[in-house]
Design a protein around this motif. Structure first.
Motif, short mmCIF file in Angstrom:
data_model
loop_
_atom_site.label_atom_id
_atom_site.label_comp_id
_atom_site.label_asym_id
_atom_site.label_seq_id
_atom_site.Cartn_x
_atom_site.Cartn_y
_atom_site.Cartn_z
N GLU A 185 -3.54 6.60 2.36
CA GLU A 185 -3.87 8.02 2.15
C GLU A 185 -2.64 8.78 1.67
OE1 GLU A 185 -4.52 11.98 4.83
OE2 GLU A 185 -5.11 10.07 5.71
N ILE A 186 -1.52 8.57 2.34
CA ILE A 186 -0.28 9.26 1.96
C ILE A 186 0.14 8.87 0.55
CG2 ILE A 186 2.19 9.42 2.49
CD1 ILE A 186 1.38 9.39 5.48
N GLN A 187 0.04 7.59 0.25
CA GLN A 187 0.38 7.12 -1.10
C GLN A 187 -0.49 7.81 -2.14
OE1 GLN A 187 -0.72 3.07 -1.80
NE2 GLN A 187 -0.08 3.12 -3.93
N GLN A 188 -1.78 7.86 -1.91
CA GLN A 188 -2.70 8.47 -2.87
C GLN A 188 -2.40 9.96 -3.04
OE1 GLN A 188 -4.78 7.00 -4.92
NE2 GLN A 188 -5.34 8.96 -5.81
N ARG A 189 -2.22 10.66 -1.95
CA ARG A 189 -1.94 12.10 -2.03
C ARG A 189 -0.61 12.38 -2.72
NH1 ARG A 189 -4.30 14.98 3.37
NH2 ARG A 189 -6.45 14.39 3.01
N LEU A 190 0.38 11.54 -2.46
CA LEU A 190 1.66 11.72 -3.15
C LEU A 190 1.49 11.52 -4.65
CD1 LEU A 190 4.22 9.96 -0.80
CD2 LEU A 190 4.25 12.34 -1.54
N ARG A 191 0.79 10.46 -5.03
CA ARG A 191 0.57 10.23 -6.46
C ARG A 191 -0.14 11.40 -7.09
NH1 ARG A 191 -1.73 4.25 -6.91
NH2 ARG A 191 -2.21 4.77 -4.81
N GLU A 192 -1.18 11.91 -6.44
CA GLU A 192 -1.91 13.06 -6.98
C GLU A 192 -1.03 14.29 -7.07
OE1 GLU A 192 -5.22 13.41 -4.30
OE2 GLU A 192 -6.23 11.62 -5.10
N GLY A 193 -0.25 14.54 -6.03
CA GLY A 193 0.65 15.69 -6.03
C GLY A 193 1.72 15.58 -7.10
N LEU A 194 2.25 14.39 -7.26
CA LEU A 194 3.28 14.20 -8.26
C LEU A 194 2.71 14.29 -9.67
CD1 LEU A 194 5.22 11.32 -6.50
CD2 LEU A 194 5.90 13.72 -6.68
N ARG A 195 1.51 13.79 -9.83
CA ARG A 195 0.84 13.87 -11.14
C ARG A 195 0.55 15.33 -11.48
NH1 ARG A 195 -2.77 9.78 -10.60
NH2 ARG A 195 -4.01 11.07 -9.24
N ASP A 196 0.10 16.10 -10.50
CA ASP A 196 -0.20 17.52 -10.71
C ASP A 196 1.07 18.33 -10.98
OD1 ASP A 196 -2.84 16.88 -10.30
OD2 ASP A 196 -2.92 17.69 -8.26
N ALA A 197 2.21 17.88 -10.43
CA ALA A 197 3.47 18.61 -10.58
C ALA A 197 4.07 18.42 -11.96
CB ALA A 197 4.47 18.15 -9.53
N LYS A 198 3.62 17.45 -12.71
CA LYS A 198 4.19 17.18 -14.04
C LYS A 198 3.75 18.20 -15.05
CE LYS A 198 5.04 12.33 -13.56
NZ LYS A 198 4.87 11.03 -14.07
N MET B 197 0.82 -1.20 0.00
CA MET B 197 0.00 0.00 0.00
C MET B 197 0.86 1.25 0.00
SD MET B 197 -2.95 -1.11 -0.20
CE MET B 197 -2.45 -2.65 -0.92
N LEU B 198 2.09 1.11 0.42
CA LEU B 198 2.99 2.26 0.45
C LEU B 198 3.07 2.92 -0.91
CD1 LEU B 198 6.11 1.25 2.49
CD2 LEU B 198 4.62 3.17 2.85
N GLY B 199 3.65 2.20 -1.83
CA GLY B 199 3.79 2.72 -3.17
C GLY B 199 4.56 4.02 -3.24
N LEU B 200 5.06 4.50 -2.13
CA LEU B 200 5.76 5.78 -2.14
C LEU B 200 6.91 5.75 -3.11
CD1 LEU B 200 6.52 8.55 -1.10
CD2 LEU B 200 7.84 7.40 0.67
N SER B 201 7.71 4.73 -2.99
CA SER B 201 8.88 4.73 -3.85
C SER B 201 8.51 4.64 -5.31
CB SER B 201 9.85 3.63 -3.47
OG SER B 201 9.19 2.55 -2.94
N ALA B 202 7.48 3.88 -5.61
CA ALA B 202 7.05 3.81 -7.01
C ALA B 202 6.53 5.15 -7.49
CB ALA B 202 5.98 2.74 -7.17
N ALA B 203 5.78 5.81 -6.64
CA ALA B 203 5.25 7.13 -7.03
C ALA B 203 6.37 8.14 -7.18
CB ALA B 203 4.23 7.62 -6.00
#
Length: 170
Positions: A157-170, A14-20
């Protein structure tokens, strides 16, 4: 939202942080631009904000002291770094796979050249899995089952928000 059938041990998945983080950083693979912008994982300000965000969420949701939440966030950060390093190593090995497979050699020669590279890849995968299991044990230590479930939700939650933030930053 956690599906009822999801076991506690899926926490690291569920982390997925590193992948994101890797996805927003350097693209990997032989057909992508290797000169992409540097990863935010190397940005100390980003990592400090991420650390503090984790501490705050763990403190609030799990009801832990800030000191204990800091210890958990530090373990999480160490796991992120180790996971990213191994991920970069496996990406290099996949690049070697591609180079060998696309080379002019006969299949038998490719097999000879690939065997040690495949063995190296499998060793890294086993180390990655062992690291994930150790991380799960470390981060869950001393938590009640209810706190473990809350931690899984916070991590998602953190994983999802990171993905969204990273997607928005592109």
């Amino acid at each position: 939202m956690i599906r009822p059938e999801a076991p506690v041990m899926r926490m690291a998945l569920m982390l997925g942080l590193s992948a994101a983080l890797a996805a927003q950083g350097r693209p990997q693979g032989p057909h992508r631009n290797e000169a992409a912008r540097p990863s935010r994982v190397q940005d100390p300000q980003f990592m400090a904000r991420l650390f503090q965000w984790r501490v705050n969420r763990i403190t609030r949701v799990l009801g832990l002291t800030e000191d204990r939440a800091r210890v958990m966030a530090e373990k999480w950060g160490r796991w992120d770094r180790e996971h990213m390093e191994r991920g970069q190593q496996t990406a290099e090995i996949r690049k070697q796979f591609h180079q060998i497979l696309m080379g002019p050699e006969a299949e038998d020669e490719k097999n000879v050249r690939l065997k040690p590279v495949v063995d190296q890849y499998m060793t890294l995968r086993r180390a990655q899995e062992a690291g994930r299991k150790q991380f799960e044990e470390d981060i869950r230590a001393g938590l009640s089952p209810a706190q473990q479930a809350r931690l899984i939700i916070v991590m998602e939650e953190i994983q999802q928000r990171l993905r969204e933030g990273l997607r928005d930053a592109k």
